[in-house]
Design an enzyme around this catalytic site. Structure first.
Site, PDB file in Angstrom:
ATOM      1  N   HIS A   1       3.149  -5.212 -20.344  1.00  0.00           N
ATOM      2  CA  HIS A   1       3.772  -4.237 -19.453  1.00  0.00           C
ATOM      3  C   HIS A   1       3.503  -2.807 -19.930  1.00  0.00           C
ATOM      4  CE1 HIS A   1       7.284  -3.650 -16.413  1.00  0.00           C
ATOM      5  NE2 HIS A   1       6.345  -2.720 -16.266  1.00  0.00           N
ATOM      6  N   VAL A   2       2.227  -2.439 -19.904  1.00  0.00           N
ATOM      7  CA  VAL A   2       1.819  -1.120 -20.381  1.00  0.00           C
ATOM      8  C   VAL A   2       1.260  -0.244 -19.255  1.00  0.00           C
ATOM      9  CG1 VAL A   2       1.377  -1.896 -22.736  1.00  0.00           C
ATOM     10  CG2 VAL A   2      -0.461  -2.042 -21.039  1.00  0.00           C
TER      11      VAL A   2
ATOM     12  N   GLU B   1      10.124 -11.292 -18.595  1.00  0.00           N
ATOM     13  CA  GLU B   1       9.643 -10.509 -19.736  1.00  0.00           C
ATOM     14  C   GLU B   1      10.792  -9.968 -20.587  1.00  0.00           C
ATOM     15  OE1 GLU B   1       8.581  -6.170 -18.040  1.00  0.00           O
ATOM     16  OE2 GLU B   1       7.316  -7.754 -17.197  1.00  0.00           O
TER      17      GLU B   1
ATOM     18  N   ARG C   1       5.884  -6.320 -10.372  1.00  0.00           N
ATOM     19  CA  ARG C   1       7.008  -7.011 -10.988  1.00  0.00           C
ATOM     20  C   ARG C   1       6.670  -8.491 -11.099  1.00  0.00           C
ATOM     21  NH1 ARG C   1       8.345  -2.884 -12.649  1.00  0.00           N
ATOM     22  NH2 ARG C   1      10.367  -1.789 -12.498  1.00  0.00           N
TER      23      ARG C   1
ATOM     24  N   LEU D   1       0.841  -1.204   0.000  1.00  0.00           N
ATOM     25  CA  LEU D   1       0.000   0.000   0.000  1.00  0.00           C
ATOM     26  C   LEU D   1       0.877   1.256   0.000  1.00  0.00           C
ATOM     27  CD1 LEU D   1      -3.100   0.579   0.067  1.00  0.00           C
ATOM     28  CD2 LEU D   1      -2.799   1.106   2.500  1.00  0.00           C
TER      29      LEU D   1
ATOM     30  N   ARG E   1       4.890  -4.411   5.108  1.00  0.00           N
ATOM     31  CA  ARG E   1       5.839  -4.804   6.147  1.00  0.00           C
ATOM     32  C   ARG E   1       5.452  -4.200   7.487  1.00  0.00           C
ATOM     33  NH1 ARG E   1      11.460  -3.483   3.146  1.00  0.00           N
ATOM     34  NH2 ARG E   1      10.160  -1.787   2.404  1.00  0.00           N
TER      35      ARG E   1
END
Length: 312
Positions: free
Chosen positions: A267-268, A249, A220, A141, A164
């Protein structure tokens, strides 16, 4: 490299377009003592690379993620690393919600159905899921995660999160990812890549998400165990997945390409001209501000100690 970066840096610096050189390594070796900054858009920069450039003071990365840059190794050598947060938050958040809608309502599948002429024979089947009334768990977040949360609530989707550490927000916090995945039916991934988060979403997490679960990844590809994801989709352990990023990728796991319950984008997330130009301008501004005033605008976390203790 983005044209805004090329134009902006040319105004202030002697620029070496390394990708245009016949022998980049030779150019680096020849001019190593002159190179004080590097602008990069995805090249791996590790300790060995940094050691080739003894005069280097700044690495300006084009993008919010910088997992291909060893920022710790840079800090050890007195090199500041910057990225481009903030200017792409809304674009990526919009893409994330669009990808979620596409996945839940099978919109790409429906379009393919129409283009194939199948609508002439019978209507597209009813989709098994709807977005309204679902619950979203956000893994990470940060700025983008918060922008996604605002959009999700506008669609009637409740929001929870795992970080975390807990933040001062109204969303439900879960101290572990497993607890979060067990409590929601949409898992939205917005955390950085790297060794610490590699395959954080594995078979156990996908099983906890459940047969009505939707996985969306705009962060990712390395965060997700793609082998486990392909298995979970093919066995209907989860309902579907929407991916904008991949572990290797531009290569995509072959099994994902065969699965109709996987919506795949190349990946746009931030790939609009206005947003990419804003990112490019921030790269230029970081470089200019550092060499003019000694302070970068958006240093990464690993570089903060250098700024707090400039003599170290």
């Amino acid at each position: 490299m983005n044209e805004t970066v090329l134009t902006g840096t040319a105004e202030h610096f002697d620029v070496i377009r390394l990708w245009e050189e016949d022998d980049p390594d030779a150019v680096l070796a020849e001019r190593a003592k002159e190179i004080t900054a590097v602008a990069t858009g995805g090249t791996t920069i590790d300790g060995a690379f940094l050691d080739k450039l003894p005069a280097l003071r700044l690495v300006a990365s084009f993008g919010v993620g910088y997992d291909k840059i060893d920022a710790t190794a840079a800090a050890e050598r007195g090199v500041i690393v910057t990225n481009t947060p903030g200017v792409l938050d809304n674009e990526v958040a919009d893409t994330a919600l669009g990808l979620l809608l596409m996945t839940v309502r099978e919109l790409p599948q429906a379009e393919r159905y129409l283009r194939a002429g199948s609508w002439n024979e019978r209507p597209y089947p009813l989709t098994p899921a709807t977005l309204h009334g679902r619950s979203m768990g956000i893994l990470g977040l940060g700025r983008i995660g918060e922008a996604i949360a605002v959009r999700a609530q506008a669609f009637g989707v409740s929001v929870a999160y795992h970080n975390r550490s807990q933040k001062d927000v109204s969303y439900q916090y879960y101290p572990t990812l497993l607890e979060l995945a067990s409590a929601v039916d949409i898992l939205m991934i917005v955390i950085p890549g790297g060794d610490e988060t590699r395959h954080l979403v594995d078979a156990e997490i996908l099983k906890a998400l459940g047969p009505g679960g939707i996985l969306i990844n705009v962060a990712r590809g390395t965060v997700v165990d793609e082998e486990a994801l392909a298995e979970a989709l093919s066995t209907k352990t989860i309902l579907g997945a929407g991916l904008d990023v991949y572990e290797h990728e531009p290569a995509v796991h072959p099994a994902l390409l065969t699965l109709d319950n996987a919506v795949l984008l190349p990946h746009v997330g931030s790939a609009s001209i206005p947003t990419r130009n804003a990112m490019g301008q921030l790269v230029v501004d970081n470089l200019h501000n550092w060499f003019t005033h000694g302070t970068p605008l958006t240093p990464v976390q690993e570089s903060t100690s250098l700024l707090q203790n400039p003599q170290s």
